[in-house]
Design a protein around this motif. Structure first.
Motif, mmCIF file in Angstrom:
data_model
loop_
_atom_site.group_PDB
_atom_site.id
_atom_site.type_symbol
_atom_site.label_atom_id
_atom_site.label_comp_id
_atom_site.label_asym_id
_atom_site.label_seq_id
_atom_site.Cartn_x
_atom_site.Cartn_y
_atom_site.Cartn_z
ATOM 1 N N LEU A 18 0.844 -1.201 0.000
ATOM 2 C CA LEU A 18 0.000 0.000 0.000
ATOM 3 C C LEU A 18 0.878 1.250 0.000
ATOM 4 C CD1 LEU A 18 -2.795 -0.978 2.581
ATOM 5 C CD2 LEU A 18 -2.992 -0.919 0.078
ATOM 6 N N ALA A 19 1.878 1.255 0.888
ATOM 7 C CA ALA A 19 2.758 2.428 0.982
ATOM 8 C C ALA A 19 3.533 2.613 -0.320
ATOM 9 C CB ALA A 19 3.689 2.291 2.179
ATOM 10 N N ASP A 20 4.027 1.504 -0.894
ATOM 11 C CA ASP A 20 4.756 1.598 -2.168
ATOM 12 C C ASP A 20 3.867 2.154 -3.277
ATOM 13 O OD1 ASP A 20 7.050 0.615 -1.061
ATOM 14 O OD2 ASP A 20 6.831 -1.427 -1.861
ATOM 15 N N ALA A 21 2.556 1.891 -3.162
ATOM 16 C CA ALA A 21 1.615 2.387 -4.187
ATOM 17 C C ALA A 21 1.262 3.848 -3.958
ATOM 18 C CB ALA A 21 0.349 1.534 -4.181
ATOM 19 N N ASN A 34 -8.012 -8.166 11.894
ATOM 20 C CA ASN A 34 -7.163 -7.356 10.996
ATOM 21 C C ASN A 34 -5.903 -6.851 11.680
ATOM 22 O OD1 ASN A 34 -7.988 -5.042 12.484
ATOM 23 N ND2 ASN A 34 -9.665 -4.590 11.062
ATOM 24 N N MET A 35 -5.675 -7.326 12.923
ATOM 25 C CA MET A 35 -4.516 -6.800 13.658
ATOM 26 C C MET A 35 -3.163 -7.092 13.006
ATOM 27 S SD MET A 35 -5.990 -7.027 17.494
ATOM 28 C CE MET A 35 -4.630 -6.466 18.458
ATOM 29 N N PRO A 36 -2.974 -8.224 12.318
ATOM 30 C CA PRO A 36 -1.662 -8.403 11.677
ATOM 31 C C PRO A 36 -1.356 -7.302 10.661
ATOM 32 C CG PRO A 36 -2.801 -10.515 11.825
ATOM 33 C CD PRO A 36 -3.791 -9.452 12.243
ATOM 34 N N ILE A 37 -2.390 -6.803 9.976
ATOM 35 C CA ILE A 37 -2.155 -5.728 8.995
ATOM 36 C C ILE A 37 -1.955 -4.395 9.719
ATOM 37 C CG2 ILE A 37 -3.102 -4.476 7.010
ATOM 38 C CD1 ILE A 37 -4.810 -6.990 6.421
ATOM 39 N N LEU A 38 -2.832 -4.098 10.690
ATOM 40 C CA LEU A 38 -2.731 -2.799 11.373
ATOM 41 C C LEU A 38 -1.447 -2.708 12.194
ATOM 42 C CD1 LEU A 38 -6.366 -1.804 12.423
ATOM 43 C CD2 LEU A 38 -5.142 -1.491 10.284
ATOM 44 N N ASP A 39 -1.029 -3.822 12.763
ATOM 45 C CA ASP A 39 0.231 -3.811 13.517
ATOM 46 C C ASP A 39 1.413 -3.536 12.576
ATOM 47 O OD1 ASP A 39 1.668 -4.261 16.039
ATOM 48 O OD2 ASP A 39 2.522 -5.984 14.968
ATOM 49 N N ALA A 40 1.331 -4.098 11.375
ATOM 50 C CA ALA A 40 2.403 -3.846 10.394
ATOM 51 C C ALA A 40 2.400 -2.377 9.967
ATOM 52 C CB ALA A 40 2.212 -4.756 9.179
ATOM 53 N N ILE A 41 1.203 -1.814 9.778
ATOM 54 C CA ILE A 41 1.116 -0.383 9.420
ATOM 55 C C ILE A 41 1.767 0.458 10.513
ATOM 56 C CG2 ILE A 41 -0.567 1.528 9.241
ATOM 57 C CD1 ILE A 41 -2.298 -0.280 7.505
ATOM 58 N N LEU A 42 1.487 0.081 11.757
ATOM 59 C CA LEU A 42 2.081 0.816 12.888
ATOM 60 C C LEU A 42 3.604 0.688 12.882
ATOM 61 C CD1 LEU A 42 1.563 2.240 15.696
ATOM 62 C CD2 LEU A 42 1.758 -0.049 16.678
ATOM 63 N N ARG A 43 4.112 -0.547 12.752
ATOM 64 C CA ARG A 43 5.566 -0.766 12.829
ATOM 65 C C ARG A 43 6.297 -0.107 11.665
ATOM 66 N NH1 ARG A 43 6.152 -5.531 11.598
ATOM 67 N NH2 ARG A 43 4.136 -6.528 11.949
ATOM 68 N N GLN A 44 5.696 -0.184 10.483
ATOM 69 C CA GLN A 44 6.376 0.392 9.314
ATOM 70 C C GLN A 44 6.339 1.916 9.329
ATOM 71 O OE1 GLN A 44 4.755 -1.433 5.737
ATOM 72 N NE2 GLN A 44 5.266 -3.496 6.433
ATOM 73 N N ALA A 68 5.252 -14.614 3.326
ATOM 74 C CA ALA A 68 5.193 -14.477 1.862
ATOM 75 C C ALA A 68 6.557 -14.010 1.373
ATOM 76 C CB ALA A 68 4.136 -13.443 1.482
ATOM 77 N N ILE A 69 6.866 -14.357 0.153
ATOM 78 C CA ILE A 69 8.116 -13.873 -0.447
ATOM 79 C C ILE A 69 7.949 -12.389 -0.762
ATOM 80 C CG2 ILE A 69 9.618 -14.036 -2.481
ATOM 81 C CD1 ILE A 69 8.638 -16.989 -2.705
ATOM 82 N N ILE A 70 8.933 -11.590 -0.391
ATOM 83 C CA ILE A 70 8.885 -10.167 -0.749
ATOM 84 C C ILE A 70 9.242 -10.064 -2.231
ATOM 85 C CG2 ILE A 70 9.854 -7.884 -0.337
ATOM 86 C CD1 ILE A 70 10.469 -8.752 2.512
ATOM 87 N N PRO A 71 8.346 -9.522 -3.068
ATOM 88 C CA PRO A 71 8.640 -9.477 -4.509
ATOM 89 C C PRO A 71 9.886 -8.635 -4.793
ATOM 90 C CG PRO A 71 6.356 -8.844 -4.052
ATOM 91 C CD PRO A 71 7.054 -8.903 -2.741
ATOM 92 N N ALA A 72 10.550 -8.947 -5.889
ATOM 93 C CA ALA A 72 11.793 -8.249 -6.243
ATOM 94 C C ALA A 72 11.530 -6.817 -6.707
ATOM 95 C CB ALA A 72 12.526 -9.036 -7.323
ATOM 96 N N ALA A 73 10.272 -6.485 -7.012
ATOM 97 C CA ALA A 73 9.918 -5.097 -7.367
ATOM 98 C C ALA A 73 8.619 -4.755 -6.667
ATOM 99 C CB ALA A 73 9.734 -4.970 -8.873
ATOM 100 N N PRO A 74 8.427 -3.473 -6.303
ATOM 101 C CA PRO A 74 7.168 -3.098 -5.629
ATOM 102 C C PRO A 74 5.971 -3.397 -6.529
ATOM 103 C CG PRO A 74 8.717 -1.241 -5.705
ATOM 104 C CD PRO A 74 9.289 -2.323 -6.565
ATOM 105 N N GLY A 75 4.929 -3.949 -5.917
ATOM 106 C CA GLY A 75 3.759 -4.329 -6.729
ATOM 107 C C GLY A 75 2.794 -3.187 -6.902
ATOM 108 N N ARG A 76 3.250 -2.126 -7.563
ATOM 109 C CA ARG A 76 2.371 -0.956 -7.746
ATOM 110 C C ARG A 76 1.233 -1.288 -8.697
ATOM 111 N NH1 ARG A 76 7.415 1.910 -8.351
ATOM 112 N NH2 ARG A 76 8.090 2.563 -6.309
#
Ligand SMILES: Cc1ncc(C[n+]2csc(CCOP(=O)(O)OP(=O)(O)O)c2C)c(N)n1
Length: 563
Positions: free
Chosen positions: A26-29, A42-52, A185-193
């Motif tokens: 989302l941030a890369d987009a 939804n806490m795994p996503i919101l926690d990641a938003i917080l940490r990032q 998940a594997i982090i893709p080699a390019a941002p998935g915009r």
């Protein structure tokens, strides 16, 4: 590779939980804000938003409000709006507001969740389970996706963002089961915009359209919300000889003070007289809604051409001489490229637009008594300062807000296209997040405000730059008027208890000012604009009195007159 040389880091596969991957994508987009309500699902996503720390998460008081915020954010920022809800009731709470996003074609990504995959879709009574959740989401979405496992998380997320943003844009639902959010998940080699494609029309269609235009003496553009990004070619065509009229959602695609633009005075007797003179009407990105065409009974010109990014829209409401399947901005630009710099059009017809608009405005303004000052001040300040203007469904907007208060640009106007009350306050929060350097003006009624009263606290919590102009008649005024006109004055169910809004405001630290004399409005409004943070200006309509003319709702009756 010999054993001594280190593995180049680019070849080292890196992994992270799906929740982190979603937040990163989302941030890369370019997503800067997301709206929603936190939950275990939804806490795994919101926690990641917080940490990032790359996205501002705005907690709403309910999912309905969160969806309205994301919708308004998308409209004003002209980018992706993101709302994050939980599974079951939470996703359902967002559905009503998502209907509005669907009606408006807002590019909103609704990230919602699911119970753990082993129990999903099996009706095994797991907590928060709704076996028919996908069906519900599909009914209110342009497209629906589910991330079944970590392997497909990146590609499905990209597909969902792309679908939301590509014309015809619209809300897209993305279900992510809570156990999948935790999988690696594997982090893709390019941002998935997102991949946003422009729908280019067929050149033959554009040439046929250009032939019709060259033969026309009194051509007009009818510009809808789908043409919001088509200002440049639309203004160019008007400069070359076209006249314009807009839907409410297409306002300011051509400047609202252009003398060749009828604006949203699209249903007046003068408008009908103009359409009857018009020999070619080009409808770009408009649904020709019933409430803007007298249920399709208005005659719209001798020949009708429709341009739409949705192929299924052709001829839906009016018979058309030509349907051009394509993006509005792209099609109008290609049309302009096929036309001479100056069109041989009828000057008398062009000169008839401004007086018609002025007549419509004068008639409207006469009916506003004693609230002309409210309408005039909003009109001037909103236009001159290029402020976002958010409107709930209330008499004030159905009369003056939706057409008399001028907008400086199309993306600054936000209103409920579907006619649902109660979304204005939350939409104002989303608009203010999209444009924090300006005051967002929100015009609403007491009935509408009560639907989502809790979101006033969201506005205060986030110190949103909003002026709420609350037209308080302590009633559903629209409904009372209809009951008087069509139900022999049997007013019922339209006078519900409303709180003392000064006390509500005080209890949440919201600056509040009550206006008992309409002559105070101008000074109070300017003071509110100059105040930092949200302000409520309550217009006490019981003290000031009723409008000179009663507004009795949109046109009634079945569609299908213009054949
Ligand atoms: C979601 C939804 N529920 C019900 C209605 C029917 N409705 C239309 S206008 C209205 C009253 C709105 O009251 P208020 O916000 O006080 O504005 P007023 O009519 O007094 O100007 C109602 C209930 C609606 N349009 N949308």
């Amino acid at each position: 590779m010999d054993e001594a040389s280190p593995t180049p880091s680019v070849l080292l596969r890196q992994e992270e939980p799906v929740g982190d991957l979603i937040a990163r994508m989302l941030a890369d987009a370019g997503v800067t804000h997301a709206f929603g309500v936190i939950s275990i699902h939804n806490m795994p996503i919101l926690d990641a938003i917080l940490r990032q720390g790359r996205i501002t998460f705005v907690p709403a008081r309910g999912e309905a409000g969160a969806m309205n915020m994301a919708d308004a954010f998308a409209r004003v920022s002209q980018s992706l709006g993101v709302v994050i809800t939980s599974t079951g009731t939470a996703a359902g709470n967002a559905a009503g507001s998502q209907v509005e996003a669907l009606t408006a074609g807002s590019p909103v990504l609704h990230i919602t969740t699911q119970i753990d995959t082993p129990w999903m879709d099996r009706d095994r009574a797991a907590i928060h389970d709704v076996p028919h959740q996908p069906g519900m989401l599909k009914a209110v979405s342009k497209a629906y996706f589910r991330i079944w496992d970590a392997m497909s998380a990146a590609s499905v997320t990209k597909a969902a963002m792309s679908a939301a943003l590509s014309a015809p844009s619209g809300p897209v639902s993305l279900e992510i089961p809570v156990d999948v959010q935790r999988q690696n998940a594997i982090i893709p080699a390019a941002p998935g915009r997102p991949l946003v494609q422009t729908l280019k029309p067929q050149i033959g269609d554009v040439e046929a359209l250009a032939t019709l235009v060259r033969a026309a003496k009194r051509p007009m553009l009818w510009l809808g919300g789908g043409a919001r990004k088509a200002s440049t070619p639309a203004r160019d065509l008007v400069a070359r000889g076209f006249c314009a009229v807009t839907s409410t959602n297409g306002r300011a695609v051509v400047a609202e003070d252009d003398p060749h633009n009828l604006g949203a005075y699209n249903m007046t007797p003068e408008a009908q007289a103009i359409y009857d003179q018009c020999d070619l009407m080009i409808v770009a990105g408009s649904r020709l809604r019933g409430n803007e065409t007298r249920n399709n009974a208005m005659r719209l010109g001798q020949r009708l051409v429709q341009i739409d990014a949705d192929a299924s829209q052709g001829g839906r409401n009016y018979p058309v001489d030509l349907f051009v399947h394509g993006d509005a901005a792209c099609t109008l630009s290609m049309l302009a490229a096929n036309l001479p710099a100056k069109l041989d059009t009828d000057e008398t017809f062009r000169k008839s637009i401004l007086p018609a608009r002025q007549k419509g405005e004068a008639r409207l303004r006469a009916g506003l008594k004693p609230y002309e000052a409210v309408a005039d001040i909003l009109r001037q300040r909103v236009f001159e300062n290029a402020l976002p203007f958010v409107r709930d469904v209330t008499v004030a907007n159905s009369t003056f807000g939706n057409r008399y208060v001028s907008l400086a640009a199309p993306h600054l106007g936000v209103h409920a296209l579907g006619g649902g009350i109660g979304m204005g306050a939350a939409m104002a929060v989303g608009a203010a997040a999209a444009m924090p350097s300006k005051k967002t003006i929100c015009l609403l009624g007491d009935g509408g405000l009560m639907v989502n009263l809790g979101e006033l606290a969201s506005a205060v919590d986030n110190n949103c730059e909003i002026v709420f102009v609350l037209m308080n008649d302590q009633a559903y005024g629209v409904i009372a008027n209809i009951q008087d006109a069509q139900y022999a004055n049997r007013q019922a169910y339209c006078r519900l208890l409303t709180p003392d809004f000064s006390l509500v405001a005080k209890s949440i630290g919201l600056t509040h000012h009550r206006i008992n004399d309409v002559r105070e409005f101008a000074a109070a409004f300017d003071a509110a604009i100059a105040t930092s943070g949200p302000v409520m200006l309550e217009v006490n309509m019981l003290a000031i009195g009723p409008y000179a003319e009663r507004f009795g709702g949109p046109p009634a009756g079945a569609a299908g007159g213009a054949r």
